[in-house]
Design an enzyme around this catalytic site. Structure first.
Site, mmCIF file in Angstrom:
data_model
loop_
_atom_site.group_PDB
_atom_site.id
_atom_site.type_symbol
_atom_site.label_atom_id
_atom_site.label_comp_id
_atom_site.label_asym_id
_atom_site.label_seq_id
_atom_site.Cartn_x
_atom_site.Cartn_y
_atom_site.Cartn_z
ATOM 1 N N LYS A 279 5.353 1.613 -3.066
ATOM 2 C CA LYS A 279 5.090 3.101 -3.634
ATOM 3 C C LYS A 279 5.234 2.980 -5.116
ATOM 4 O O LYS A 279 6.051 2.039 -5.582
ATOM 5 C CB LYS A 279 6.201 3.783 -2.940
ATOM 6 C CG LYS A 279 6.091 5.413 -3.111
ATOM 7 C CD LYS A 279 5.435 6.059 -2.243
ATOM 8 C CE LYS A 279 4.834 7.287 -2.324
ATOM 9 N NZ LYS A 279 4.011 7.884 -1.352
ATOM 10 N N LYS B 263 0.863 -1.191 0.187
ATOM 11 C CA LYS B 263 0.173 -0.024 -0.190
ATOM 12 C C LYS B 263 0.930 1.345 0.124
ATOM 13 O O LYS B 263 1.663 1.218 0.861
ATOM 14 C CB LYS B 263 -0.970 0.055 1.296
ATOM 15 C CG LYS B 263 -1.752 1.182 1.318
ATOM 16 C CD LYS B 263 -3.011 0.910 0.971
ATOM 17 C CE LYS B 263 -4.000 2.008 0.475
ATOM 18 N NZ LYS B 263 -3.724 2.879 -0.810
ATOM 19 N N ASP C 200 -0.214 10.848 -4.588
ATOM 20 C CA ASP C 200 0.918 11.415 -3.987
ATOM 21 C C ASP C 200 1.182 12.869 -4.884
ATOM 22 O O ASP C 200 0.494 13.240 -5.546
ATOM 23 C CB ASP C 200 2.114 10.549 -3.888
ATOM 24 C CG ASP C 200 3.314 10.861 -3.296
ATOM 25 O OD1 ASP C 200 3.299 10.794 -1.863
ATOM 26 O OD2 ASP C 200 4.265 11.463 -3.429
ATOM 27 N N LYS D 212 5.384 3.316 8.153
ATOM 28 C CA LYS D 212 4.537 4.351 8.606
ATOM 29 C C LYS D 212 3.159 3.242 8.471
ATOM 30 O O LYS D 212 2.369 3.346 9.533
ATOM 31 C CB LYS D 212 4.374 4.961 7.395
ATOM 32 C CG LYS D 212 3.032 6.070 7.473
ATOM 33 C CD LYS D 212 2.988 6.789 5.951
ATOM 34 C CE LYS D 212 4.257 7.249 5.775
ATOM 35 N NZ LYS D 212 4.179 8.716 4.702
HETATM 36 P P1 NDP Z 1 0.627 17.771 -4.026
HETATM 37 O O1 NDP Z 1 0.994 17.659 -5.387
HETATM 38 O O2 NDP Z 1 -0.722 17.900 -3.771
HETATM 39 O O3 NDP Z 1 1.317 19.060 -3.401
HETATM 40 C C1 NDP Z 1 2.668 19.230 -3.405
HETATM 41 C C2 NDP Z 1 3.019 20.532 -3.286
HETATM 42 O O4 NDP Z 1 4.375 20.559 -2.732
HETATM 43 C C3 NDP Z 1 2.715 21.616 -4.127
HETATM 44 O O5 NDP Z 1 2.144 22.746 -3.676
HETATM 45 C C4 NDP Z 1 3.814 21.795 -5.032
HETATM 46 O O6 NDP Z 1 4.203 22.903 -5.811
HETATM 47 C C5 NDP Z 1 4.999 21.591 -3.882
HETATM 48 N N1 NDP Z 1 6.140 21.091 -4.244
HETATM 49 C C6 NDP Z 1 6.345 19.666 -4.854
HETATM 50 N N2 NDP Z 1 7.772 19.670 -5.101
HETATM 51 C C7 NDP Z 1 8.090 20.801 -4.712
HETATM 52 C C8 NDP Z 1 9.803 20.882 -4.811
HETATM 53 N N3 NDP Z 1 10.786 20.157 -5.271
HETATM 54 N N4 NDP Z 1 10.239 22.185 -4.084
HETATM 55 C C9 NDP Z 1 9.009 22.821 -3.406
HETATM 56 N N5 NDP Z 1 7.854 22.670 -3.343
HETATM 57 C C10 NDP Z 1 7.377 21.685 -4.038
HETATM 58 O O7 NDP Z 1 1.340 16.577 -3.142
HETATM 59 P P2 NDP Z 1 0.787 15.978 -1.652
HETATM 60 O O8 NDP Z 1 0.324 17.240 -0.920
HETATM 61 O O9 NDP Z 1 -0.001 14.862 -1.872
HETATM 62 O O10 NDP Z 1 2.244 15.751 -1.087
HETATM 63 C C11 NDP Z 1 3.059 16.663 -0.485
HETATM 64 C C12 NDP Z 1 3.839 15.819 0.303
HETATM 65 O O11 NDP Z 1 3.128 14.787 1.220
HETATM 66 C C13 NDP Z 1 4.839 14.752 -0.153
HETATM 67 O O12 NDP Z 1 6.165 14.621 0.436
HETATM 68 C C14 NDP Z 1 3.845 13.460 -0.299
HETATM 69 O O13 NDP Z 1 4.848 12.122 -0.235
HETATM 70 C C15 NDP Z 1 3.620 13.679 1.287
HETATM 71 N N6 NDP Z 1 2.432 12.811 1.618
HETATM 72 C C16 NDP Z 1 1.367 12.615 1.005
HETATM 73 C C17 NDP Z 1 -0.065 12.127 1.316
HETATM 74 C C18 NDP Z 1 -1.138 12.298 0.788
HETATM 75 O O14 NDP Z 1 -2.148 11.667 1.084
HETATM 76 N N7 NDP Z 1 -1.510 12.881 -0.386
HETATM 77 C C19 NDP Z 1 0.340 11.090 2.289
HETATM 78 C C20 NDP Z 1 1.770 10.918 2.985
HETATM 79 C C21 NDP Z 1 2.744 11.864 2.842
HETATM 80 P P3 NDP Z 1 3.855 22.901 -7.415
HETATM 81 O O15 NDP Z 1 2.132 23.314 -7.038
HETATM 82 O O16 NDP Z 1 4.371 24.088 -7.707
HETATM 83 O O17 NDP Z 1 3.988 21.675 -7.675
#
Ligand code: NDP
Length: 460
Positions: free
Chosen positions: A140, A104, A180, A128
């Protein structure tokens, strides 16, 4: 006669040597995968007290087994862009560990995706998922595809092609992907539609993060962000503090970030900054979340557009400067390694009291050291952001039962799960001689359940 002290010293030496040896094999077997090395190092070092106390894990060579994925799949993803040109990306699925349940873990679409990134994320996911207490293994996936600037048609064609290969490796009892970075409700919808066409059946449990109309769970969208805030709330409570009246900085403006901001605001915090991969906004009056939601979730625009609508707010190019904004609570919710040692020192100098990792591995190892040494409450990702995968597992349960729980029911379960994760991390940290260190606590609590399941299942 050998004293108890000498036995302990000898065990400690054996445990450290074991961990170092296995870490060297990780580097030799996985060259150039620095994020994977970093994730392994953090977990390995935390487990030394476990190997001292329970040397049978060393006899079983459990670490070397655990750090080698059960399966790594890499595949070609050909698709046609709006100009009619054939494009090719590389897709991945790492099925890391199925000792306690089907693999998962999410799927990430981002140009930085490579085997090392997916392995780091998959490895973390094992621990996790174990921490949630639910029956889910670790996996993943992703692709080095950049969704930015792509039309809906391009996203759909790419995603369908991705699933046309991935479908053969997944299933409700085998491997259950989710979203993600770069993979939200739209992409999950396209993936599910393509899976259904190929399989010729409605297997709702094959993906999570689905839309509510076709098997999704209420509160899944909010779960990771809300869960991170619930976790930080527990840490604060133990010090007699709370979100109420605090100033909060949240990086990112995606799924995790938006709902972390929402819950923090509901608990009485003022969120003053958030970002995207181009830059960050600072609104000292408090961010207007409706504007952020519309810009990012509906219009898919850049965060800098915010200042046009809120003249009191400022926009800065670049991401790292966001950590120089004074705050009580920092919630890194964007991506890996976004807080380095220098940023951590600035946060500490500005009086931060708590850091909760909404993103995966957003703090470097040096940054974590700075937080721990300065007694900042630190909620590590694999515990603090486990709410997303926990509600994904609840989505799987609802799919199996063919019924849906209300938002409040799911939210209450999420809240309870986050409280339990926090308590289990605290307990493991205490038991193994690192009181207050939730990095160690999370790694140990997550490890024990998986390691014990692997051992009773034979040499797997
Ligand atoms: P999204 O794609 O919805 O959002 C990611 C955000 O982070 C966007 O604002 C993006 O900006 C910014 N971002 C991405 N890459 C970079 C970078 N290299 N430098 C700066 N900003 C960046 O992703 P999620 O919110 O789903 O995921 C965010 C984090 O949380 C990740 O690490 C993910 O693995 C983790 N996570 C997510 C889960 C989920 O349920 N979604 C569960 C557990 C962990 P831009 O809009 O410019 O791309």
């Amino acid at each position: 006669m050998t004293t108890l002290h000498e036995v302990k010293d000898a065990n400690s030496k054996i445990a450290k040597e074991y961990v170092n040896e296995v870490f060297e094999t990780v580097i030799a077997r996985n060259p150039f995968e620095s994020e994977f090395h970093q994730a392994a190092k953090e977990i390995f070092d935390s487990l030394i007290p476990v190997f001292i106390k329970h040397p049978h894990y060393i006899d079983q060579n459990i670490l070397e087994r655990m750090v080698e994925p059960e399966r790594v799949i890499s595949f070609r993803v050909p698709w046609i862009d709006d100009q009619g040109k054939v494009q090719v990306n590389r897709g991945f699925r790492v099925q890391f560990n199925s000792a306690i349940g089907p693999y998962k873990g999410g799927v990430r679409f981002h140009p930085s995706v490579n085997a090392g990134i997916i392995k780091f994320l998959g490895f973390e996911q094992i621990f996790k998922n174990s921490l949630t207490g639910l029956p889910i293994g670790g996996g993943k996936g992703g692709a080095d595809f950049d969704p930015k600037g792509k039309s809906d048609g391009e996203i759909m064609r790419f995603t369908q092609s991705f699933m046309t290969e991935l479908y053969r490796y997944i299933g409700p009892d085998i491997d259950v992907p989710a979203g993600d970075i770069g993979v939200g409700a739209r992409e999950i919808g396209f993936m599910y539609g393509q899976y259904k066409r190929i399989r010729g059946g409605f297997e709702a449990g094959v993906l999570t993060g689905k839309g509510l109309g076709y098997g999704g769970s209420l509160a899944r969208t909010e779960a990771t962000g809300y869960g991170t805030v619930y976790f930080v709330e527990e840490m604060l409570k133990d010090r007699g503090q709370s979100f109420k009246g605090s100033t909060v900085v949240v990086s990112g403006s995606g799924n995790v970030s938006i709902y972390a901001m929402e819950k923090a605001m509901q608990l009485g915090a003022k969120v003053v900054a958030c970002s995207d991969s181009n830059g960050y906004i600072y609104d000292q009056n408090g961010i207007n979340l409706d504007t952020v939601k519309r810009l990012k979730e509906v219009e898919r625009k850049r965060i800098k557009e915010y200042v046009a609508e809120h003249p009191g707010a400022l926009y800065f190019e670049g991401c790292s400067g966001i950590w120089s904004i004074p705050c009580d609570i920092a919630l890194p919710c964007a991506t890996q390694n976004e807080i380095d040692e220098a940023a951590a020192k600035i946060l500490v100098a500005n009086g931060v009291i708590a850091v909760g990792e909404g993103a995966n591995m957003p703090s470097t190892l040096d940054a974590i050291d700075v937080f721990l040494k300065n007694k900042v409450l630190f909620g590590p990702a694999k515990a603090a952001n486990a709410g997303g995968v926990a509600v994904s597992a609840l989505e799987m349960s609802q799919n199996s039962m063919r019924l849906s729980w209300t938002f409040d029911e799911v939210d209450a379960k999420l809240h309870k799960i986050m409280e339990n994760i926090y308590r289990n991390c605290v307990k493991a940290a205490d038991e193994y001689g690192h009181p207050g260190n939730l990095v160690v606590g999370a790694n140990i609590a997550g490890f024990l359940r998986v390691a014990d399941a692997m051992i009773v299942q034979g040499v797997i």
